[in-house]
Scaffold this active site. Structure first.
Site, PDB file in Angstrom:
ATOM      1  N   ARG A 158      -5.577 -11.753  -1.349  1.00 27.86           N
ATOM      2  CA  ARG A 158      -6.109 -11.637   0.016  1.00 27.86           C
ATOM      3  C   ARG A 158      -6.649 -12.969   0.551  1.00 27.86           C
ATOM      4  NH1 ARG A 158      -3.947  -7.541  -0.885  1.00 27.86           N
ATOM      5  NH2 ARG A 158      -4.524  -5.459  -0.177  1.00 27.86           N
TER       6      ARG A 158
ATOM      7  N   SER B 226      -8.792  -1.347   4.064  1.00 31.76           N
ATOM      8  CA  SER B 226      -9.835  -1.575   3.053  1.00 31.76           C
ATOM      9  C   SER B 226     -10.918  -2.441   3.678  1.00 31.76           C
ATOM     10  CB  SER B 226      -9.264  -2.324   1.854  1.00 31.76           C
ATOM     11  OG  SER B 226      -8.263  -1.566   1.229  1.00 31.76           O
TER      12      SER B 226
ATOM     13  N   GLU C  61     -13.413  -7.453   3.741  1.00 31.60           N
ATOM     14  CA  GLU C  61     -12.046  -7.967   3.874  1.00 31.60           C
ATOM     15  C   GLU C  61     -11.693  -8.328   5.321  1.00 31.60           C
ATOM     16  OE1 GLU C  61      -7.952  -6.024   4.079  1.00 31.60           O
ATOM     17  OE2 GLU C  61      -8.318  -6.130   1.924  1.00 31.60           O
TER      18      GLU C  61
HETATM   19  N1  EPU Z   1     -10.758   5.289  -5.897  1.00 35.44           N
HETATM   20  C1  EPU Z   1     -11.914   5.999  -5.851  1.00 35.44           C
HETATM   21  N2  EPU Z   1     -12.193   6.692  -4.729  1.00 35.44           N
HETATM   22  C2  EPU Z   1     -11.366   6.708  -3.661  1.00 35.44           C
HETATM   23  C3  EPU Z   1     -10.169   5.992  -3.709  1.00 35.44           C
HETATM   24  C4  EPU Z   1      -9.882   5.274  -4.840  1.00 35.44           C
HETATM   25  O1  EPU Z   1     -12.690   6.003  -6.809  1.00 35.44           O
HETATM   26  O2  EPU Z   1     -11.709   7.353  -2.644  1.00 35.44           O
HETATM   27  C5  EPU Z   1     -10.460   4.494  -7.109  1.00 35.44           C
HETATM   28  C6  EPU Z   1      -9.532   5.193  -8.084  1.00 35.44           C
HETATM   29  O3  EPU Z   1      -9.955   4.873  -9.381  1.00 35.44           O
HETATM   30  C7  EPU Z   1      -8.191   4.536  -7.775  1.00 35.44           C
HETATM   31  C8  EPU Z   1      -8.634   3.121  -7.453  1.00 35.44           C
HETATM   32  O4  EPU Z   1      -9.844   3.288  -6.741  1.00 35.44           O
HETATM   33  O5  EPU Z   1      -7.347   4.582  -8.857  1.00 35.44           O
HETATM   34  C9  EPU Z   1      -7.645   2.308  -6.628  1.00 35.44           C
HETATM   35  O6  EPU Z   1      -7.371   2.989  -5.403  1.00 35.44           O
HETATM   36  P1  EPU Z   1      -6.047   2.650  -4.580  1.00 35.44           P
HETATM   37  O7  EPU Z   1      -4.862   2.773  -5.453  1.00 35.44           O
HETATM   38  O8  EPU Z   1      -6.040   3.448  -3.330  1.00 35.44           O
HETATM   39  O9  EPU Z   1      -6.157   1.106  -4.243  1.00 35.44           O
HETATM   40  P2  EPU Z   1      -7.373   0.174  -3.760  1.00 35.44           P
HETATM   41  O10 EPU Z   1      -7.616  -0.797  -4.855  1.00 35.44           O
HETATM   42  O11 EPU Z   1      -8.527   0.943  -3.283  1.00 35.44           O
HETATM   43  C10 EPU Z   1      -5.781  -1.644  -2.777  1.00 35.44           C
HETATM   44  C11 EPU Z   1      -5.656  -2.446  -1.523  1.00 35.44           C
HETATM   45  C12 EPU Z   1      -5.000  -1.626  -0.429  1.00 35.44           C
HETATM   46  C13 EPU Z   1      -3.641  -1.164  -0.915  1.00 35.44           C
HETATM   47  C14 EPU Z   1      -3.841  -0.332  -2.189  1.00 35.44           C
HETATM   48  C15 EPU Z   1      -2.554   0.118  -2.806  1.00 35.44           C
HETATM   49  C16 EPU Z   1      -7.471  -4.051  -1.512  1.00 35.44           C
HETATM   50  C17 EPU Z   1      -8.793  -4.405  -0.953  1.00 35.44           C
HETATM   51  N3  EPU Z   1      -6.961  -2.899  -1.085  1.00 35.44           N
HETATM   52  O12 EPU Z   1      -6.702  -0.590  -2.517  1.00 35.44           O
HETATM   53  O13 EPU Z   1      -4.810  -2.469   0.679  1.00 35.44           O
HETATM   54  O14 EPU Z   1      -2.990  -0.384   0.062  1.00 35.44           O
HETATM   55  O15 EPU Z   1      -4.523  -1.149  -3.183  1.00 35.44           O
HETATM   56  O16 EPU Z   1      -1.950  -0.956  -3.427  1.00 35.44           O
HETATM   57  O17 EPU Z   1      -6.914  -4.796  -2.312  1.00 35.44           O
HETATM   58  C18 EPU Z   1      -5.975  -3.251   2.617  1.00 35.44           C
HETATM   59  O18 EPU Z   1      -6.019  -4.357   2.065  1.00 35.44           O
HETATM   60  O19 EPU Z   1      -6.465  -3.060   3.768  1.00 35.44           O
HETATM   61  C19 EPU Z   1      -5.382  -2.149   1.901  1.00 35.44           C
HETATM   62  C20 EPU Z   1      -5.391  -0.900   2.388  1.00 35.44           C
END
Ligand code: EPU
Length: 388
Positions: free
Chosen positions: A167, A260, A380
């Site tokens: 990012r 995010s 972010e």
């Molecule tokens: N989780 C929770 N609660 C929730 C949602 C998720 O505890 O409500 C935990 C779970 O353990 C889950 C983990 O968070 O396994 C990861 O969640 P997710 O796969 O949705 O990914 P993220 O790390 O929260 C990142 C990116 C997203 C991208 C997704 C999918 C960042 C800041 N965000 O989110 O990007 O779509 O991975 O690859 O890196 C963005 O940057 O705006 C964005 C949406």
């Protein structure tokens, strides 16, 4: 050149739908007009906010005391295509990101399929090196053509010169300097080097592989990967608006967000071991090892760093899905700003939120995560006229 009414507000121009009036708002339709508008603002000392889809932006309720400028162009040109090296494509900055991804999948250009459904424009993609489901735009970028506001000339960066990371990029690093809130280098167009095939790159994200009935490391048909990603994003309330279609029945407040709101914290291994509970997610951090002659960017896992999940930390610090600062009514917070009911990493506007409401919620979350885990969350989105 289209000048819009002076009464345009940032709430109308952003997916979070908060923010006060823009002193001026302009949409340009040619590159020459776009550069002329930037140069004019810089000559006059007028603050400049270049926006794309407004999906990674939070502007204060006081609004923006300068020019809000949008590149209204769309489209791309095929620079070259052959069976061995694939396609080299240059896309104008104003092009909608997901529209280009859909076309790439239809053309059998590989590498963008996991980035389907991300709101925003192509010009914004390299600024924060957008990423999702195991892919980053840096995987397929070859160069970025920009307008350099300092030297007042067009300047082209090869992928290896862009300091791309999780990012972040050179472009984003110049955002906080004298040029704020727009980078010194304003993107004009972005070039991609894309292989041609029917199947995707090897799947890197466990949740996506599971949904496709495959293992991490396997490939899947391009169209299936795109559909699976759109499905996952829809379930999390993180889909670009036009993909959702014309269903205007009920406002989908979970999607009134900036995606995010915090980045996933990257910690040195020793800190991660000390601060993170055993159950916390741990993801590899990819570091740049250079760009070859072909312009293809190469990364490898850095064993000294661990990335954890901000969503997980937020949830375990007591901020569950749908959390708001005000009390509950029928099991739901009645705050104008709450966490998404589908994902704790998205701060959402439930209809009547102000930027101040979003800031108060973000502050409470940062403080709560800091108190519980000793980890600082970093916002972010580009924050304009406000701080968390
Ligand atoms: N989780 C929770 N609660 C929730 C949602 C998720 O505890 O409500 C935990 C779970 O353990 C889950 C983990 O968070 O396994 C990861 O969640 P997710 O796969 O949705 O990914 P993220 O790390 O929260 C990142 C990116 C997203 C991208 C997704 C999918 C960042 C800041 N965000 O989110 O990007 O779509 O991975 O690859 O890196 C963005 O940057 O705006 C964005 C949406």
């Amino acid at each position: 050149m289209t000048a819009l009414a002076e009464s345009t507000t940032l709430a109308e121009l952003t997916t979070l739908r908060v923010g006060g009036p823009a002193a001026a708002y302009l949409v340009t339709t040619t590159e020459a007009e776009f550069i002329a508008a930037i140069t004019q603002a810089d000559d006059d000392g007028t603050p400049l906010l270049v926006i794309g889809g407004g999906s990674n932006l939070v502007v204060a309720d006081a609004g923006f005391p300068g020019l809000v400028l949008r590149d209204g162009r769309s489209g791309w040109i095929l620079d070259s295509a052959d069976a061995c090296s694939g396609a080299s494509v240059t896309v104008v900055a104003g092009q909608d990101w997901d529209g280009f991804v859909a076309a790439a999948v239809a053309e059998r250009w590989v590498g963008l399929e996991a980035l389907a459904g991300i709101p925003g424009t192509v010009g914004a993609a390299p600024v924060q090196n957008i990423g999702a489901y195991g892919a980053e735009v840096s995987d397929v970028l070859s160069k970025v053509r920009t307008w350099d506001r300092q030297e007042r000339r067009v300047r082209t960066f090869a992928v290896g010169e862009l300091a791309l990371g999780y990012r972040t990029s050179l472009l984003k690093q110049t955002l906080g300097q004298a040029w704020s809130p727009t980078p010194r280098y304003v993107v004009l167009d972005v070039s991609f080097q894309l292989r041609r095939a029917d199947v995707s790159r090897p799947l890197r994200y466990a949740e996506l592989a599971r949904r496709l009935g495959r293992e991490v490391g396997q490939r899947a048909p391009l169209g299936e990967v795109r559909e699976a990603v759109l499905g996952l994003r829809a379930a999390k309330g993180m889909l670009a608006e036009h993909v959702v279609g014309g269903n205007t029945a009920a406002p989908e407040h979970d999607r009134w967000s900036a995606g995010s709101f915090f980045t996933n914290p990257v910690l040195p291994l020793e800190r991660a071991e000390r601060l993170l509970p055993a159950a916390a997610p741990r993801y590899p951090v990819r570091a740049v090892i250079g760009a070859g002659m072909s312009g293809i960017y190469r990364t490898e896992v850095d064993p000294a760093l661990v990335k954890t999940s901000a969503a997980w930390l937020i949830e375990r610090a007591g901020f569950t899905k749908g959390y708001g600062l005000d009390g509950l009514a029928g099991g739901q917070s009645c705050s104008p700003a709450t966490l998404s009911t589908r994902h704790t990493l998205a701060l959402t506007n439930r209809g009547g939120a102000t930027a101040a409401d979003i800031v108060s919620l973000a502050r409470a979350i940062c403080d709560g995560v800091q108190a519980k885990f000793g980890i600082e969350l970093e916002p972010e989105p580009n924050l304009v006229g406000l701080t968390i």
